[in-house]
Scaffold this active site. Structure first.
Site, PDB file in Angstrom:
ATOM      1  N   GLY A  32       0.798  -1.239   0.000  1.00  0.00           N
ATOM      2  CA  GLY A  32       0.000   0.000   0.000  1.00  0.00           C
ATOM      3  C   GLY A  32       0.819   1.271   0.000  1.00  0.00           C
ATOM      4  O   GLY A  32       1.863   1.365  -0.646  1.00  0.00           O
ATOM      5  N   ASP A  34       2.520   2.490   2.354  1.00  0.00           N
ATOM      6  CA  ASP A  34       3.812   2.251   3.026  1.00  0.00           C
ATOM      7  C   ASP A  34       4.862   1.840   1.981  1.00  0.00           C
ATOM      8  O   ASP A  34       5.961   2.400   1.904  1.00  0.00           O
ATOM      9  CB  ASP A  34       3.600   1.126   4.054  1.00  0.00           C
ATOM     10  CG  ASP A  34       4.741   0.983   5.046  1.00  0.00           C
ATOM     11  OD1 ASP A  34       4.678   0.063   5.868  1.00  0.00           O
ATOM     12  OD2 ASP A  34       5.681   1.798   4.993  1.00  0.00           O
ATOM     13  N   THR A 118      -7.781   2.402   6.071  1.00  0.00           N
ATOM     14  CA  THR A 118      -8.957   2.025   5.251  1.00  0.00           C
ATOM     15  C   THR A 118      -8.584   1.135   4.070  1.00  0.00           C
ATOM     16  O   THR A 118      -9.425   0.851   3.211  1.00  0.00           O
ATOM     17  CB  THR A 118      -9.672   3.282   4.721  1.00  0.00           C
ATOM     18  OG1 THR A 118      -8.795   3.977   3.818  1.00  0.00           O
ATOM     19  CG2 THR A 118     -10.096   4.193   5.857  1.00  0.00           C
ATOM     20  N   GLY A 119      -7.336   0.693   4.003  1.00  0.00           N
ATOM     21  CA  GLY A 119      -6.939  -0.246   2.941  1.00  0.00           C
ATOM     22  C   GLY A 119      -6.854  -1.645   3.514  1.00  0.00           C
ATOM     23  O   GLY A 119      -7.857  -2.238   3.923  1.00  0.00           O
ATOM     24  N   TYR A 121      -6.068  -2.598   6.297  1.00  0.00           N
ATOM     25  CA  TYR A 121      -6.566  -2.739   7.680  1.00  0.00           C
ATOM     26  C   TYR A 121      -8.089  -2.671   7.780  1.00  0.00           C
ATOM     27  O   TYR A 121      -8.649  -2.745   8.867  1.00  0.00           O
ATOM     28  CB  TYR A 121      -5.891  -1.709   8.591  1.00  0.00           C
ATOM     29  CG  TYR A 121      -4.459  -2.071   8.983  1.00  0.00           C
ATOM     30  CD1 TYR A 121      -3.868  -3.247   8.541  1.00  0.00           C
ATOM     31  CD2 TYR A 121      -3.702  -1.242   9.787  1.00  0.00           C
ATOM     32  CE1 TYR A 121      -2.566  -3.589   8.894  1.00  0.00           C
ATOM     33  CE2 TYR A 121      -2.390  -1.552  10.163  1.00  0.00           C
ATOM     34  CZ  TYR A 121      -1.835  -2.741   9.703  1.00  0.00           C
ATOM     35  OH  TYR A 121      -0.544  -3.072  10.047  1.00  0.00           O
TER      36      TYR A 121
HETATM   37  N1  APR Z   1      -0.846   7.899  -2.076  1.00  0.00           N
HETATM   38  C1  APR Z   1      -1.935   8.104  -1.290  1.00  0.00           C
HETATM   39  N2  APR Z   1      -2.691   7.112  -0.796  1.00  0.00           N
HETATM   40  C2  APR Z   1      -2.339   5.838  -1.130  1.00  0.00           C
HETATM   41  C3  APR Z   1      -1.206   5.543  -1.936  1.00  0.00           C
HETATM   42  C4  APR Z   1      -0.456   6.644  -2.421  1.00  0.00           C
HETATM   43  N3  APR Z   1       0.627   6.473  -3.186  1.00  0.00           N
HETATM   44  N4  APR Z   1      -1.139   4.182  -2.071  1.00  0.00           N
HETATM   45  C5  APR Z   1      -2.178   3.660  -1.392  1.00  0.00           C
HETATM   46  N5  APR Z   1      -2.907   4.657  -0.827  1.00  0.00           N
HETATM   47  C6  APR Z   1      -4.136   4.578  -0.040  1.00  0.00           C
HETATM   48  C7  APR Z   1      -4.973   3.332  -0.179  1.00  0.00           C
HETATM   49  O1  APR Z   1      -5.690   3.354  -1.410  1.00  0.00           O
HETATM   50  C8  APR Z   1      -5.862   3.491   1.032  1.00  0.00           C
HETATM   51  O2  APR Z   1      -6.926   4.392   0.724  1.00  0.00           O
HETATM   52  O3  APR Z   1      -3.796   4.602   1.330  1.00  0.00           O
HETATM   53  C9  APR Z   1      -4.933   4.145   2.067  1.00  0.00           C
HETATM   54  C10 APR Z   1      -4.452   3.222   3.176  1.00  0.00           C
HETATM   55  O4  APR Z   1      -4.306   1.899   2.654  1.00  0.00           O
HETATM   56  P1  APR Z   1      -3.037   0.977   3.043  1.00  0.00           P
HETATM   57  O5  APR Z   1      -1.837   1.508   2.388  1.00  0.00           O
HETATM   58  O6  APR Z   1      -3.452  -0.442   2.775  1.00  0.00           O
HETATM   59  O7  APR Z   1      -2.858   1.201   4.624  1.00  0.00           O
HETATM   60  P2  APR Z   1      -3.644   0.590   5.873  1.00  0.00           P
HETATM   61  O8  APR Z   1      -5.050   0.204   5.535  1.00  0.00           O
HETATM   62  O9  APR Z   1      -3.412   1.581   6.968  1.00  0.00           O
HETATM   63  O10 APR Z   1      -2.847  -0.763   6.169  1.00  0.00           O
HETATM   64  C11 APR Z   1      -1.537  -0.654   6.656  1.00  0.00           C
HETATM   65  O11 APR Z   1      -0.677  -2.112   4.999  1.00  0.00           O
HETATM   66  O12 APR Z   1       0.956  -1.589   3.512  1.00  0.00           O
HETATM   67  C12 APR Z   1       0.719  -2.206   4.686  1.00  0.00           C
HETATM   68  O13 APR Z   1       2.765  -1.928   5.913  1.00  0.00           O
HETATM   69  C13 APR Z   1       1.413  -1.508   5.835  1.00  0.00           C
HETATM   70  O14 APR Z   1       0.927  -3.298   7.334  1.00  0.00           O
HETATM   71  C14 APR Z   1       0.568  -1.974   6.982  1.00  0.00           C
HETATM   72  C15 APR Z   1      -0.841  -1.965   6.394  1.00  0.00           C
END
Ligand code: APR
Length: 170
Positions: A32, A34, A118-119, A121
């Site tokens: 995601g 991260d 909201t991804g 998690y």
């Molecule tokens: N810019 C902005 N938002 C983004 C980007 C980006 N480049 N890439 C993804 N997103 C959005 C996703 O579409 C989502 O709306 O960030 C939001 C959060 O999603 P995730 O990245 O899946 O984060 P989260 O739900 O908090 O889960 C965290 O996921 O990647 C792993 O290491 C991380 O274990 C942790 C978990």
């Protein structure tokens, strides 16, 4: 009206004082946003993260931005949504507040957030967007040193929820 904006975009492209990373407790990268932030920042970001020895859910730690256009990255592990009965809402509020407190302590005037939790998690977007906007607005009302906060949404569905949450605030 506190200076909160909602945009559609890629947070790794934003030239602001700090971008927030939706991390996990290891702070050692992931998928995601991260993964995107670590890819764009380059290997020095992970090297600095290794020195931080992780981070508790709801808390936040700050690093430099390295190859990112942003000066700093503020890393916060959001809560994994289970059923709503495990303090998830309070932990998500704590993520936003902890990041803003670190931004203030480090002289950041512009801060961009992704939609934390909201991804992967699975935190329900409608609830998360209201928590995010409400927490940010409450903090900005007391902290004029932060000039602008933006929610950087990666897709139209996410943006629609944050637009609605912001409109409800007015
Ligand atoms: N810019 C902005 N938002 C983004 C980007 C980006 N480049 N890439 C993804 N997103 C959005 C996703 O579409 C989502 O709306 O960030 C939001 C959060 O999603 P995730 O990245 O899946 O984060 P989260 O739900 O908090 O889960 C965290 O996921 O990647 C792993 O290491 C991380 O274990 C942790 C978990």
């Amino acid at each position: 009206m506190p200076n909160i904006e909602v945009i559609l975009g890629d947070i790794t492209k934003q030239a602001v004082d700090a971008i927030v990373n939706a991390a996990n407790c290891s702070l050692l990268g992931g998928g995601g946003v991260d993964g995107a932030i670590h890819r764009a920042a380059g290997p020095e970001l992970l090297a600095e993260c290794r020195t931080l020895h992780g981070c508790e859910t709801g808390k936040a730690k700050i690093t430099k931005g390295y190859r990112l256009p942003a000066k700093y990255v503020i890393h916060t592990p959001g809560p994994v949504w289970q059923s709503g009965g495990y303090g998830e809402e309070a932990l998500l509020r704590s993520c936003y507040r902890s990041c803003l407190e670190l931004a203030s302590q480090n002289g950041c005037e512009t801060v961009d957030f992704p939609s934390i939790s909201t991804g992967v998690y699975h935190f329900p977007l409608e609830k998360a967007s209201r928590i995010a906007v409400g927490t940010i607005a409450a903090y900005l009302a007391e902290h004029p040193e932060i000039r602008r906060v933006r929610m950087v949404c990666f897709d139209a569905r996410t943006k629609a929820h944050y637009d609605r949450a912001l409109a409800e605030l007015a």
